[in-house]
Design an enzyme around this catalytic site. Structure first.
Site, short mmCIF file in Angstrom:
data_model
loop_
_atom_site.label_atom_id
_atom_site.label_comp_id
_atom_site.label_asym_id
_atom_site.label_seq_id
_atom_site.Cartn_x
_atom_site.Cartn_y
_atom_site.Cartn_z
N ALA A 52 0.83 -1.14 -0.06
CA ALA A 52 0.10 -0.04 -0.12
C ALA A 52 0.87 1.38 -0.05
O ALA A 52 0.34 2.36 -0.10
CB ALA A 52 -0.93 -0.12 1.31
N TYR A 53 2.22 1.21 0.09
CA TYR A 53 2.93 2.25 0.00
C TYR A 53 3.05 2.90 -1.31
O TYR A 53 2.95 2.00 -2.26
CB TYR A 53 4.50 1.86 0.58
CG TYR A 53 4.66 1.76 1.99
CD1 TYR A 53 3.75 1.91 2.96
CD2 TYR A 53 5.79 1.20 2.37
CE1 TYR A 53 3.83 1.63 4.00
CE2 TYR A 53 5.90 0.66 3.89
CZ TYR A 53 4.96 0.89 4.67
OH TYR A 53 5.11 0.89 6.06
#
Length: 329
Positions: A52-53
């Protein structure tokens, strides 16, 4: 750079871990590459990322950090231990997030593709999922270990009772258990000392804490008032989270008290903060980060810094109230 065992496993990791959550938003790709190069030159061979970064991004940017790390990894995969995480939303639909079997199977293949690798050394739940039975999650991770896609498993942002229950269920079911936890830990947030760290020490679980310098607050560069532009305190949808954690009077007061202590010890405040985290016997490898390569240097110095007992006592007394809550006194 010394190497240490990850929990009770035989895996040896560098004593410091490079966090990559700034890559792809706060840091462009050339800067991110320079940071990874600088880290490996300093002896850091343990990298942590997440699907999710980048931090502060949205559904348009998820996966970008892993893609940057993956391009850098080409030709040197065998030289680095890669940890990544899953749970966050990777799309707009309900089943495109969480810790269900459906999402984990999709998430691991996505991470492998973006990282351009055949396996993930350490695969971690990015948080607890109350909507998914823990047995479903653990059995799926066990399948990934047996398939060879994942070597070890862990969790992040779990409470002590959640870790204990997960380990207990793994042992009952005879399947792969968590080998590490990734909690927040620093001089301004010490609550995990009460239950989580004793549990990890007793059960042989590695601890790779994030935020050892409190998102930059323990660099000493911030001043009370409006949050500093170009930092995590103003970065996209992560800004509110970081301001809530650290941007308050009690934290600024503590930093002001820590400044002369670091100066008297002849250490940058960042080095003091990271060395303090390393000094706890339950800690395996703090996750350090940067938005420029040279920012890593003071954190790296902590690996060779042993804080004397009287200094540790002073720091403990000054920040003891953070064991019970950010504002508790």
């Amino acid at each position: 750079m010394e190497y240490v065992r990850l929990g009770r496993t035989g895996l040896q990791v560098s004593q410091l871990c490079l966090g990559t959550m700034t890559f792809g938003l706060q840091c462009d790709e050339p800067t991110s590459v320079a940071i990874m190069d600088h880290a490996t030159e300093a002896g850091i061979t343990f990298f942590d990322t997440a699907d999710a970064y980048p931090l502060g991004g949205d559904l348009q940017t998820v996966g970008r950090t892993e893609e940057i790390v993956g391009r850098w990894l080409k030709g040197r995969r065998d030289e680095v231990v890669i940890a990544t995480k899953f749970r966050g939303a990777m799309g707009p639909l309900p089943f495109q997030q969480g810790n269900s079997r459906r999402h984990i199977m999709d998430a691991v293949d996505g991470s492998l593709r973006r990282l351009q690798t055949d396996y993930i050394d350490l695969y971690q739940l990015h948080g607890y999922d109350t909507q998914t039975p823990i047995d479903e999650t653990l059995s799926t991770l066990d399948d990934l270990v047996h398939s060879g896609k994942v070597r070890y498993t862990g969790c992040s942002n779990f409470l002590a009772y959640q870790v204990a229950r997960a380990v207990g269920r793994s042992e009952t079911l005879g399947i792969a258990r968590f080998d590490s936890v990734q909690p927040r830990y620093n001089l301004l947030f010490r609550q995990i000392e009460r239950e989580l760290l004793p549990l990890c020490a007793e059960d042989g679980i590695g601890v790779i804490p994030y935020n050892p310098i409190a998102g930059g607050m323990l660099s000493g560069k911030h001043r009370a008032g409006a949050p500093t532009e170009g930092t995590r305190f103003t970065l996209g949808n992560a800004a509110g989270n970081y301001q809530g954690r650290y941007w308050h009077d009690a934290a600024f007061d503590s930093v002001q008290q820590l400044r002369p202590i670091a100066a008297e010890a002849g250490l940058p405040l960042v080095t003091l903060a990271v060395a303090w985290v390393l000094a706890h016997p339950a800690i395996t490898a703090p996750i350090i980060g940067a938005s420029r390569p040279e920012q890593l240097d003071d954190s790296v110095r902590a690996a060779d810094t042993v804080l004397p007992a009287n200094l540790l006592e002073t720091l403990d007394e000054l920040t003891r109230h953070y064991r019970y809550g950010d504002a508790a006194r």
